[in-house]
Scaffold this motif. Structure first.
Motif, PDB file in Angstrom:
ATOM      1  N   THR A 252      63.695  43.478  15.389  1.00  0.00           N
ATOM      2  CA  THR A 252      63.031  44.787  15.340  1.00  0.00           C
ATOM      3  C   THR A 252      63.876  45.790  14.562  1.00  0.00           C
ATOM      4  OG1 THR A 252      62.070  44.327  17.505  1.00  0.00           O
ATOM      5  CG2 THR A 252      61.955  46.596  16.740  1.00  0.00           C
ATOM      6  N   TYR A 253      65.186  45.717  14.757  1.00  0.00           N
ATOM      7  CA  TYR A 253      66.122  46.559  13.991  1.00  0.00           C
ATOM      8  C   TYR A 253      65.963  46.277  12.493  1.00  0.00           C
ATOM      9  CZ  TYR A 253      70.696  48.307  12.366  1.00  0.00           C
ATOM     10  OH  TYR A 253      71.708  48.963  11.697  1.00  0.00           O
ATOM     11  N   ALA A 254      65.879  44.990  12.137  1.00  0.00           N
ATOM     12  CA  ALA A 254      65.723  44.615  10.736  1.00  0.00           C
ATOM     13  C   ALA A 254      64.388  45.108  10.173  1.00  0.00           C
ATOM     14  CB  ALA A 254      65.832  43.096  10.586  1.00  0.00           C
ATOM     15  N   TYR A 255      63.331  45.038  10.993  1.00  0.00           N
ATOM     16  CA  TYR A 255      62.014  45.528  10.566  1.00  0.00           C
ATOM     17  C   TYR A 255      62.089  47.005  10.198  1.00  0.00           C
ATOM     18  CZ  TYR A 255      57.271  47.376  11.054  1.00  0.00           C
ATOM     19  OH  TYR A 255      56.087  48.056  10.841  1.00  0.00           O
ATOM     20  N   HIS A 256      62.689  47.800  11.059  1.00  0.00           N
ATOM     21  CA  HIS A 256      62.769  49.231  10.789  1.00  0.00           C
ATOM     22  C   HIS A 256      63.731  49.541   9.640  1.00  0.00           C
ATOM     23  CE1 HIS A 256      60.127  50.791  13.867  1.00  0.00           C
ATOM     24  NE2 HIS A 256      60.653  49.948  14.736  1.00  0.00           N
ATOM     25  N   ALA A 257      64.736  48.699   9.454  1.00  0.00           N
ATOM     26  CA  ALA A 257      65.623  48.881   8.306  1.00  0.00           C
ATOM     27  C   ALA A 257      64.854  48.699   7.001  1.00  0.00           C
ATOM     28  CB  ALA A 257      66.787  47.888   8.378  1.00  0.00           C
ATOM     29  N   VAL A 258      63.980  47.700   6.956  1.00  0.00           N
ATOM     30  CA  VAL A 258      63.152  47.471   5.771  1.00  0.00           C
ATOM     31  C   VAL A 258      62.207  48.653   5.544  1.00  0.00           C
ATOM     32  CG1 VAL A 258      61.297  46.041   4.810  1.00  0.00           C
ATOM     33  CG2 VAL A 258      63.283  44.956   5.869  1.00  0.00           C
ATOM     34  N   ALA A 259      61.585  49.137   6.614  1.00  0.00           N
ATOM     35  CA  ALA A 259      60.650  50.264   6.481  1.00  0.00           C
ATOM     36  C   ALA A 259      61.374  51.528   6.016  1.00  0.00           C
ATOM     37  CB  ALA A 259      59.953  50.521   7.818  1.00  0.00           C
ATOM     38  N   LEU A 260      62.567  51.781   6.558  1.00  0.00           N
ATOM     39  CA  LEU A 260      63.328  52.971   6.169  1.00  0.00           C
ATOM     40  C   LEU A 260      63.771  52.875   4.719  1.00  0.00           C
ATOM     41  CD1 LEU A 260      64.508  55.647   7.203  1.00  0.00           C
ATOM     42  CD2 LEU A 260      66.596  54.393   7.812  1.00  0.00           C
ATOM     43  N   PHE A 261      64.194  51.690   4.295  1.00  0.00           N
ATOM     44  CA  PHE A 261      64.581  51.477   2.899  1.00  0.00           C
ATOM     45  C   PHE A 261      63.388  51.707   1.973  1.00  0.00           C
ATOM     46  CE2 PHE A 261      65.145  48.467  -0.705  1.00  0.00           C
ATOM     47  CZ  PHE A 261      66.272  49.053  -1.282  1.00  0.00           C
ATOM     48  N   ALA A 262      62.233  51.180   2.357  1.00  0.00           N
ATOM     49  CA  ALA A 262      61.028  51.341   1.539  1.00  0.00           C
ATOM     50  C   ALA A 262      60.604  52.800   1.445  1.00  0.00           C
ATOM     51  CB  ALA A 262      59.892  50.500   2.104  1.00  0.00           C
ATOM     52  N   SER A 263      60.870  53.588   2.498  1.00  0.00           N
ATOM     53  CA  SER A 263      60.477  55.002   2.469  1.00  0.00           C
ATOM     54  C   SER A 263      61.226  55.773   1.387  1.00  0.00           C
ATOM     55  CB  SER A 263      60.709  55.648   3.843  1.00  0.00           C
ATOM     56  OG  SER A 263      62.088  55.851   4.100  1.00  0.00           O
ATOM     57  N   ALA A 264      62.425  55.322   1.048  1.00  0.00           N
ATOM     58  CA  ALA A 264      63.194  55.970  -0.014  1.00  0.00           C
ATOM     59  C   ALA A 264      62.841  55.427  -1.390  1.00  0.00           C
ATOM     60  CB  ALA A 264      64.691  55.783   0.240  1.00  0.00           C
ATOM     61  N   MET A 265      62.299  54.209  -1.441  1.00  0.00           N
ATOM     62  CA  MET A 265      62.047  53.536  -2.720  1.00  0.00           C
ATOM     63  C   MET A 265      60.556  53.382  -3.011  1.00  0.00           C
ATOM     64  SD  MET A 265      65.047  52.566  -4.092  1.00  0.00           S
ATOM     65  CE  MET A 265      64.646  51.162  -5.117  1.00  0.00           C
ATOM     66  N   THR A 266      59.716  54.191  -2.394  1.00  0.00           N
ATOM     67  CA  THR A 266      58.268  54.057  -2.562  1.00  0.00           C
ATOM     68  C   THR A 266      57.892  53.962  -4.046  1.00  0.00           C
ATOM     69  OG1 THR A 266      58.056  55.472  -0.625  1.00  0.00           O
ATOM     70  CG2 THR A 266      56.062  55.002  -1.837  1.00  0.00           C
ATOM     71  N   PRO A 267      57.071  52.972  -4.439  1.00  0.00           N
ATOM     72  CA  PRO A 267      56.806  52.729  -5.867  1.00  0.00           C
ATOM     73  C   PRO A 267      56.316  53.934  -6.660  1.00  0.00           C
ATOM     74  CG  PRO A 267      56.023  50.867  -4.576  1.00  0.00           C
ATOM     75  CD  PRO A 267      56.474  51.916  -3.583  1.00  0.00           C
ATOM     76  N   TYR A 268      55.492  54.793  -6.040  1.00  0.00           N
ATOM     77  CA  TYR A 268      54.914  55.884  -6.824  1.00  0.00           C
ATOM     78  C   TYR A 268      55.967  56.825  -7.387  1.00  0.00           C
ATOM     79  CZ  TYR A 268      55.595  59.604  -3.317  1.00  0.00           C
ATOM     80  OH  TYR A 268      56.134  60.532  -2.469  1.00  0.00           O
ATOM     81  N   GLU A 269      57.163  56.869  -6.776  1.00  0.00           N
ATOM     82  CA  GLU A 269      58.159  57.861  -7.168  1.00  0.00           C
ATOM     83  C   GLU A 269      58.583  57.711  -8.622  1.00  0.00           C
ATOM     84  OE1 GLU A 269      61.182  59.043  -4.159  1.00  0.00           O
ATOM     85  OE2 GLU A 269      60.337  57.409  -2.981  1.00  0.00           O
ATOM     86  N   VAL A 270      58.852  56.475  -9.081  1.00  0.00           N
ATOM     87  CA  VAL A 270      59.316  56.317 -10.457  1.00  0.00           C
ATOM     88  C   VAL A 270      58.179  56.540 -11.447  1.00  0.00           C
ATOM     89  CG1 VAL A 270      61.255  54.805  -9.940  1.00  0.00           C
ATOM     90  CG2 VAL A 270      59.017  53.793 -10.314  1.00  0.00           C
ATOM     91  N   PHE A 271      56.966  56.150 -11.088  1.00  0.00           N
ATOM     92  CA  PHE A 271      55.845  56.363 -11.993  1.00  0.00           C
ATOM     93  C   PHE A 271      55.526  57.852 -12.116  1.00  0.00           C
ATOM     94  CE2 PHE A 271      54.789  51.913 -10.610  1.00  0.00           C
ATOM     95  CZ  PHE A 271      55.130  51.335 -11.813  1.00  0.00           C
TER      96      PHE A 271
END
Length: 410
Positions: A183-202
């Motif tokens: 569960t810790y790993a799941y939330h780590a992935v979600a938190l990482f994705a929140s900073a790297m959301t694809p739309y940001e670079v586009f």
């Protein structure tokens, strides 16, 4: 000189305001309440990743005068670019839904009127801003408004936390003994994705085209990246710290935005609540604008349509129609009554899955000297970029299995 300084200042402010969207707010609050400060390292990693790839994207635009998606199609071919388009577009559309839901929640908290009443008016208002408000005014206005989220940082000090305990949590790099590692790993992935959301670079690269960046603006765009995104990351850490101070010791499992703003209310009273609601409204509304525009940018750049906010709707009809259609779909999805917090969590996990499709092509184009010449990636950018791509690939591979195995982090 003063004009250049103003461009840097406004760019930094809007980068800060745009970094903390509904995904960062929700996930930072969730992990702060569940794990204290044990996931600060994930936020730092995410900020490093978005800085590296946003810098590449900005450099591509400033040197070539063309947006990233346009060059991806030319460099990798229509089939590979279509795969990139499909993944990024669907995730961006899902993110639009989450942002609109976030705006509706804020208005519900402020007014006491059910959020579903506000969904359609919010969608119409977003469309009107996209259609009628200039790009710089839109970015600056909502970016500055989003800075009100800084009240979380003020609230941390007024809550008088045990600083040694918070420091120990930061240094722990591990979940509390009563929390399962998957569960810790799941939330780590979600938190990482929140900073790297694809739309940001586009959005960042398309915005550079909208603002007419050239090689002379390289220092400006780099200052925006290297100062703006880390400051936005600090705001996300402040949200986490408030939750770690108030909700973590109480064993509260965050499931509502009202719980995330509770520490600010306890620390600063009604005034703090008003400020934080203004900040979240501006940040989520601004992010809804960015994601809505990004869906139009992606399709228009892939298919070679005329695009951009500077172009009148009659001269870029397909671009404006795509943006409007995306907003309409998002409104209809949110209007079904789906829980915005749960929707945000789902959007983050699927964002993680799509990350390689977004960032690998950016890395490839940033190394192409045919487009960038002497401004192509150097050794440092490539070393960090490749290292981050490995992290991105791992996150993408484990995201869905972790979501299934943990019941979406339960």
């Amino acid at each position: 000189m003063s004009k250049k300084l103003l461009a840097v200042t406004l760019g930094i402010l809007t980068a800060v305001g745009g970094f903390v969207d509904i995904g960062d707010l929700v996930e930072s609050g969730v992990v702060g309440a569940r794990y204290g400060m044990a996931m600060v390292w994930v936020t730092v990693l995410g900020v490093l990743g978005i800085c590296v790839y946003a810098d590449m994207s900005g450099r591509i635009v400033a040197v070539s005068g063309r947006p990233v998606f346009d060059l991806i199609r030319e460099r990798l071919g229509p089939r590979m670019a279509m795969l990139n388009l499909a993944g990024s577009f669907l995730i961006t559309l899902l993110t639009v839904c989450a942002e609109i839901g976030g705006v509706a929640i804020v208005i519900e908290l402020a007014s006491g009127v059910d959020r579903l009443v506000w969904v359609l008016p919010i969608g119409v208002l977003i469309w009107l801003v996209v259609w009628r408000v200039g790009f710089e005014r839109m970015e600056t206005g909502f970016g500055l408004g989003g800075l009100a989220i800084g009240v979380f940082a003020v609230a941390v000090f007024f809550l008088h936390p045990d600083w040694s305990s918070l420091g120990a949590q930061v240094a722990g790099f591990a979940p509390p003994p009563d929390q399962a590692l998957p569960t810790y790993a799941y939330h780590a992935v979600a938190l990482f994705a929140s900073a790297m959301t694809p739309y940001e670079v586009f959005f960042f690269s398309s915005g550079g085209v909208e603002e007419g960046w050239t090689v002379k603006d390289l220092s400006v765009q780099r200052a925006n990246v290297l100062l703006g995104f880390p400051l936005g990351g600090l705001l996300a850490v402040a949200v986490m710290a408030c939750a770690a101070t108030v909700l973590f010791p109480a064993g509260v499992d965050v499931s509502q935005v009202s719980q995330i703003v509770l520490p600010v209310t306890l620390a600063l009273g009604t005034a703090g609540l008003v400020i934080v609601l203004i900040g979240i409204f501006a940040a989520t509304f601004g992010a809804a604008l960015e994601t809505g525009l990004s869906s139009g940018y992606m399709l228009a750049q892939y298919f070679g349509w005329d695009w951009g906010k500077r172009r009148a709707p009659r001269k870029a009809a397909r671009f404006h129609l795509t943006v409007g259609a995306g907003l309409l779909i998002a409104v209809l999805v949110v209007q079904t009554g789906l829980d915005p917090v749960g929707l945000t969590e789902i959007s983050l996990i699927f964002s993680a899955v799509a990350l390689p499709l977004t960032y690998l092509p950016v890395l490839i184009v940033a190394n192409d000297r045919e487009y960038l010449g002497k401004h192509a990636n150097g050794r440092f950018s490539n070393t960090v970029g490749v290292a981050m791509l490995v992290v991105i690939a791992v996150a993408a591979l484990v995201a869905i299995p972790l979501m299934i195995f943990t019941g979406a982090g339960q």
